[in-house]
Write a protein that holds these residues in place. Structure first.
Motif, PDB file in Angstrom:
ATOM      1  N   ALA A  73       2.626   1.365   3.408  1.00  0.00           N
ATOM      2  CA  ALA A  73       1.208   1.513   3.854  1.00  0.00           C
ATOM      3  C   ALA A  73       0.536   2.821   4.356  1.00  0.00           C
ATOM      4  O   ALA A  73      -0.553   3.162   3.924  1.00  0.00           O
ATOM      5  CB  ALA A  73       0.900   0.700   5.127  1.00  0.00           C
ATOM      6  N   SER A  74       1.429   3.925   4.638  1.00  0.00           N
ATOM      7  CA  SER A  74       0.976   5.184   4.697  1.00  0.00           C
ATOM      8  C   SER A  74       0.949   6.057   3.523  1.00  0.00           C
ATOM      9  O   SER A  74       0.602   7.249   3.314  1.00  0.00           O
ATOM     10  CB  SER A  74       1.829   5.633   5.858  1.00  0.00           C
ATOM     11  OG  SER A  74       1.853   5.245   7.138  1.00  0.00           O
ATOM     12  N   ARG A  75       1.527   5.253   2.499  1.00  0.00           N
ATOM     13  CA  ARG A  75       1.554   5.666   1.212  1.00  0.00           C
ATOM     14  C   ARG A  75       2.345   7.178   1.061  1.00  0.00           C
ATOM     15  O   ARG A  75       2.177   8.225   0.524  1.00  0.00           O
ATOM     16  CB  ARG A  75       0.096   6.216   0.689  1.00  0.00           C
ATOM     17  CG  ARG A  75      -0.927   4.921   0.623  1.00  0.00           C
ATOM     18  CD  ARG A  75      -2.016   5.205   0.037  1.00  0.00           C
ATOM     19  NE  ARG A  75      -2.258   5.410  -1.360  1.00  0.00           N
ATOM     20  CZ  ARG A  75      -3.020   5.205  -2.432  1.00  0.00           C
ATOM     21  NH1 ARG A  75      -4.360   5.229  -1.715  1.00  0.00           N
ATOM     22  NH2 ARG A  75      -2.993   5.123  -3.547  1.00  0.00           N
ATOM     23  N   ASN A  76       3.424   7.222   1.723  1.00  0.00           N
ATOM     24  CA  ASN A  76       4.490   8.182   2.032  1.00  0.00           C
ATOM     25  C   ASN A  76       5.605   8.086   1.362  1.00  0.00           C
ATOM     26  O   ASN A  76       6.473   7.326   1.486  1.00  0.00           O
ATOM     27  CB  ASN A  76       4.945   8.285   3.486  1.00  0.00           C
ATOM     28  CG  ASN A  76       5.631   9.553   3.881  1.00  0.00           C
ATOM     29  OD1 ASN A  76       6.410  10.094   2.892  1.00  0.00           O
ATOM     30  ND2 ASN A  76       5.374  10.147   5.174  1.00  0.00           N
ATOM     31  N   ALA A  77       5.640   8.505   0.086  1.00  0.00           N
ATOM     32  CA  ALA A  77       6.808   8.250  -1.246  1.00  0.00           C
ATOM     33  C   ALA A  77       7.969   8.686  -0.606  1.00  0.00           C
ATOM     34  O   ALA A  77       9.111   7.797  -0.905  1.00  0.00           O
ATOM     35  CB  ALA A  77       6.330   8.942  -2.496  1.00  0.00           C
ATOM     36  N   ILE A 123       6.566  -6.458   2.120  1.00  0.00           N
ATOM     37  CA  ILE A 123       5.580  -5.451   1.487  1.00  0.00           C
ATOM     38  C   ILE A 123       4.388  -6.297   0.941  1.00  0.00           C
ATOM     39  O   ILE A 123       3.155  -5.907   1.097  1.00  0.00           O
ATOM     40  CB  ILE A 123       6.130  -4.490   0.201  1.00  0.00           C
ATOM     41  CG1 ILE A 123       7.069  -3.696   0.692  1.00  0.00           C
ATOM     42  CG2 ILE A 123       4.945  -3.732  -0.528  1.00  0.00           C
ATOM     43  CD1 ILE A 123       6.622  -2.582   1.805  1.00  0.00           C
ATOM     44  N   LEU A 124       4.553  -7.425   0.316  1.00  0.00           N
ATOM     45  CA  LEU A 124       3.635  -8.306  -0.445  1.00  0.00           C
ATOM     46  C   LEU A 124       2.739  -8.676   1.034  1.00  0.00           C
ATOM     47  O   LEU A 124       1.523  -8.671   0.731  1.00  0.00           O
ATOM     48  CB  LEU A 124       4.200  -9.486  -0.995  1.00  0.00           C
ATOM     49  CG  LEU A 124       3.120 -10.293  -1.704  1.00  0.00           C
ATOM     50  CD1 LEU A 124       2.508  -9.384  -3.117  1.00  0.00           C
ATOM     51  CD2 LEU A 124       4.071 -11.370  -2.631  1.00  0.00           C
ATOM     52  N   SER A 125       3.147  -9.106   2.062  1.00  0.00           N
ATOM     53  CA  SER A 125       2.588  -9.488   3.254  1.00  0.00           C
ATOM     54  C   SER A 125       1.585  -8.199   3.658  1.00  0.00           C
ATOM     55  O   SER A 125       0.458  -8.751   4.224  1.00  0.00           O
ATOM     56  CB  SER A 125       3.447  -9.942   4.180  1.00  0.00           C
ATOM     57  OG  SER A 125       2.613 -10.286   5.601  1.00  0.00           O
ATOM     58  N   CYS A 126       2.219  -7.235   3.812  1.00  0.00           N
ATOM     59  CA  CYS A 126       1.442  -5.858   4.270  1.00  0.00           C
ATOM     60  C   CYS A 126       0.638  -5.683   3.217  1.00  0.00           C
ATOM     61  O   CYS A 126      -0.788  -5.297   3.768  1.00  0.00           O
ATOM     62  CB  CYS A 126       2.525  -4.685   4.202  1.00  0.00           C
ATOM     63  SG  CYS A 126       1.739  -3.097   4.410  1.00  0.00           S
ATOM     64  N   VAL A 127       0.487  -5.664   1.737  1.00  0.00           N
ATOM     65  CA  VAL A 127      -0.687  -5.450   1.026  1.00  0.00           C
ATOM     66  C   VAL A 127      -1.894  -6.671   1.333  1.00  0.00           C
ATOM     67  O   VAL A 127      -3.015  -6.204   1.167  1.00  0.00           O
ATOM     68  CB  VAL A 127      -0.023  -5.430  -0.437  1.00  0.00           C
ATOM     69  CG1 VAL A 127      -1.222  -5.434  -1.210  1.00  0.00           C
ATOM     70  CG2 VAL A 127       1.002  -4.396  -0.802  1.00  0.00           C
ATOM     71  N   ARG A 148      -0.585  -4.898  -5.392  1.00  0.00           N
ATOM     72  CA  ARG A 148      -0.223  -6.271  -5.336  1.00  0.00           C
ATOM     73  C   ARG A 148       0.544  -6.633  -6.740  1.00  0.00           C
ATOM     74  O   ARG A 148       1.265  -7.421  -6.718  1.00  0.00           O
ATOM     75  CB  ARG A 148      -1.345  -7.124  -4.915  1.00  0.00           C
ATOM     76  CG  ARG A 148      -0.940  -8.679  -4.710  1.00  0.00           C
ATOM     77  CD  ARG A 148      -2.019  -9.583  -4.023  1.00  0.00           C
ATOM     78  NE  ARG A 148      -3.084  -9.443  -4.870  1.00  0.00           N
ATOM     79  CZ  ARG A 148      -4.356 -10.226  -4.491  1.00  0.00           C
ATOM     80  NH1 ARG A 148      -4.209 -10.724  -3.522  1.00  0.00           N
ATOM     81  NH2 ARG A 148      -5.249 -10.063  -5.328  1.00  0.00           N
ATOM     82  N   HIS A 149      -0.241  -6.410  -7.609  1.00  0.00           N
ATOM     83  CA  HIS A 149       0.197  -6.573  -9.185  1.00  0.00           C
ATOM     84  C   HIS A 149       1.599  -5.899  -9.374  1.00  0.00           C
ATOM     85  O   HIS A 149       2.625  -6.777  -9.884  1.00  0.00           O
ATOM     86  CB  HIS A 149      -0.756  -6.201 -10.079  1.00  0.00           C
ATOM     87  CG  HIS A 149      -0.061  -6.159 -11.587  1.00  0.00           C
ATOM     88  ND1 HIS A 149      -0.052  -7.118 -12.129  1.00  0.00           N
ATOM     89  CD2 HIS A 149       0.326  -5.256 -12.495  1.00  0.00           C
ATOM     90  CE1 HIS A 149       0.487  -7.077 -13.513  1.00  0.00           C
ATOM     91  NE2 HIS A 149       0.658  -5.546 -13.285  1.00  0.00           N
ATOM     92  N   HIS A 150       1.949  -4.729  -8.954  1.00  0.00           N
ATOM     93  CA  HIS A 150       3.201  -4.330  -9.030  1.00  0.00           C
ATOM     94  C   HIS A 150       4.110  -4.648  -8.066  1.00  0.00           C
ATOM     95  O   HIS A 150       5.377  -4.776  -8.728  1.00  0.00           O
ATOM     96  CB  HIS A 150       3.050  -2.641  -8.572  1.00  0.00           C
ATOM     97  CG  HIS A 150       2.291  -2.065  -9.731  1.00  0.00           C
ATOM     98  ND1 HIS A 150       2.579  -1.875 -11.079  1.00  0.00           N
ATOM     99  CD2 HIS A 150       1.233  -1.114  -9.514  1.00  0.00           C
ATOM    100  CE1 HIS A 150       1.722  -0.931 -11.600  1.00  0.00           C
ATOM    101  NE2 HIS A 150       0.880  -0.626 -10.859  1.00  0.00           N
ATOM    102  N   VAL A 151       3.646  -5.166  -7.027  1.00  0.00           N
ATOM    103  CA  VAL A 151       4.708  -5.830  -6.083  1.00  0.00           C
ATOM    104  C   VAL A 151       5.307  -7.192  -6.560  1.00  0.00           C
ATOM    105  O   VAL A 151       6.554  -7.463  -6.446  1.00  0.00           O
ATOM    106  CB  VAL A 151       4.229  -6.101  -4.736  1.00  0.00           C
ATOM    107  CG1 VAL A 151       5.327  -6.579  -3.632  1.00  0.00           C
ATOM    108  CG2 VAL A 151       3.923  -4.604  -4.115  1.00  0.00           C
ATOM    109  N   LEU A 152       4.098  -7.931  -6.915  1.00  0.00           N
ATOM    110  CA  LEU A 152       4.565  -9.255  -7.785  1.00  0.00           C
ATOM    111  C   LEU A 152       5.622  -9.141  -8.802  1.00  0.00           C
ATOM    112  O   LEU A 152       6.756  -9.741  -9.100  1.00  0.00           O
ATOM    113  CB  LEU A 152       3.254  -9.839  -8.157  1.00  0.00           C
ATOM    114  CG  LEU A 152       2.664 -10.521  -6.990  1.00  0.00           C
ATOM    115  CD1 LEU A 152       1.069 -10.988  -7.489  1.00  0.00           C
ATOM    116  CD2 LEU A 152       3.308 -11.741  -6.297  1.00  0.00           C
TER     117      LEU A 152
END
Length: 377
Positions: free
Chosen positions: A234-238, A262-266, A336-340
């Protein structure tokens, strides 16, 4: 512990058994010095008393202890009553026999116990509408740690507990470090006590603990472990995300569960990001202020099992609001598309899980530019 010692009746109650027991022991030791406890203190543990006959016998024992002449000649006597059944058990509370037996004791509490007699009641289960409770509150002292606290209330209570406990272990922490400590260790006070002592040993002669110390030595609760993982995303910290992926898998965490988290987070951030853009969600002190939500959206949220307005509270509300401001709505939809796609790949590809998680989740992070909205909580 700042409890007046001039009362004859005390009640210490609340859901957290550790805080109740610790406070009760401190009070007992303050009222009755240890060298006087052999004859000056009587302890009745009422756990397991669940039937009417046993409760009537318990009430009789309480009255005999408080009002009978002391055979040993002690001028003062203190009764410590643990886990009182007639304060919580609804069947016992409604029993006419129990009500009748309690009435003289309640009346005596209202009038005042005999000089030198003291009653200390400690219990984790309580009905606060009971006459016995009301009598103690009116004439004695009640230390109530609360019951059925919301998440933000538990977090705030935990932070206060840590602040008050720091001098006892010879440590200092700033507010940010205390919040991180609670966020990582959870809000179970027995666990907090144990982890704080461990942190003090870790710091040694260095008397001020930092966030880095907390992250290094404090054992994370299971929920907190996943929180560290989703927080990195969520912090976009790769860089942090890559480390968390390896850590979670090394600890035996399931890749599908990680993906679901992650999906729930998004999904949470997507709704929050949209609410921010529409003016429904604004920053508040360690929380989120919800207003001007359309009636149909409000009804839908209220009927859902996980109403974000109730589940997202306290420190996590503040953190999630700040993180949602790092994304645009379009970026979250792409994520979300990438996580799915990741979830599908995990069940259909022979590529190692760590490789898939890194590939899809780093792709889902996108390119981080300046925050989409810089408002702070």
């Amino acid at each position: 512990m700042n409890i007046p010692l001039d009362k004859s009746v005390y009640l210490i109650c609340g859901d957290d058994e550790f805080r109740v027991d610790t406070a009760a022991r401190e009070l007992i030791n303050a009222l009755v010095p240890k060298e006087d406890q052999e004859f000056g203190l009587e302890k009745i543990d009422a756990r397991g008393v669940e039937v009417i006959e046993g409760t009537l016998e318990l009430i009789k024992n309480i009255r005999d202890t408080l009002f009978a002449n002391d055979l040993f000649g002690s001028s003062e006597k203190t009764l410590w009553l643990l886990e009182t059944p007639f304060l919580a058990n609804e069947r016992l509370i409604k029993s006419d026999d129990v009500k009748e037996a309690l009435t003289p004791l309640i009346e005596q509490i209202k009038k005042g116990l005999p000089e030198g007699s003291r009653l200390v009641v400690s219990t984790s289960k309580i009905n606060r509408t009971q006459p016995f409770y009301k009598a103690i509150k009116a004439k004695g002292y009640v230390l109530d740690f609360g019951s059925n606290l919301r998440q933000n209330e538990r977090e705030q209570a935990a932070e206060i507990f840590i602040s008050e406990s720091l001098p006892k272990v010879g440590l200092k922490m700033d507010a940010k470090t205390i919040r991180r400590f609670v966020q990582r260790a959870g809000a179970d006070f027995r666990q907090l006590h144990s982890e704080l002592n461990k942190l003090a040993c870790y710091c040694g002669d260095r008397k001020e603990a930092t966030v880095e110390d907390v992250d290094e030595i404090i054992t994370a609760a299971s929920v907190s472990e996943i929180w560290d993982f989703t927080d990195a995303f969520a912090s976009r910290n790769a860089a942090k995300l890559a480390l968390q992926i390896r850590k979670q898998l090394n600890q035996g965490e399931n890749a599908i569960r990680l993906t679901t988290s992650i999906l729930s987070c998004v999904s949470t951030m997507l709704f929050l990001r949209d609410a921010i853009d529409k003016g429904w969600a604004t920053p508040a002190n360690r929380s989120i202020n919800w207003s001007d939500i359309p009636e149909d959206v409000d009804t839908g949220l209220a009927l859902s099992e996980k109403d974000i307005r109730k589940t997202l509270t306290g420190f996590r509300a503040q953190k999630t609001f700040e993180q949602a401001c790092l994304w645009k709505t379009s970026e979250l939809r792409a994520a979300r598309h990438h996580v799915l796609a990741l979830r599908e790949a995990l069940v259909s590809c022979q590529i190692p899980e760590e490789t898939l998680l890194n590939l899809y989740l780093i792709r889902a992070l996108g390119t981080r530019n300046k925050p989409a909205n810089s408002r702070k909580v």
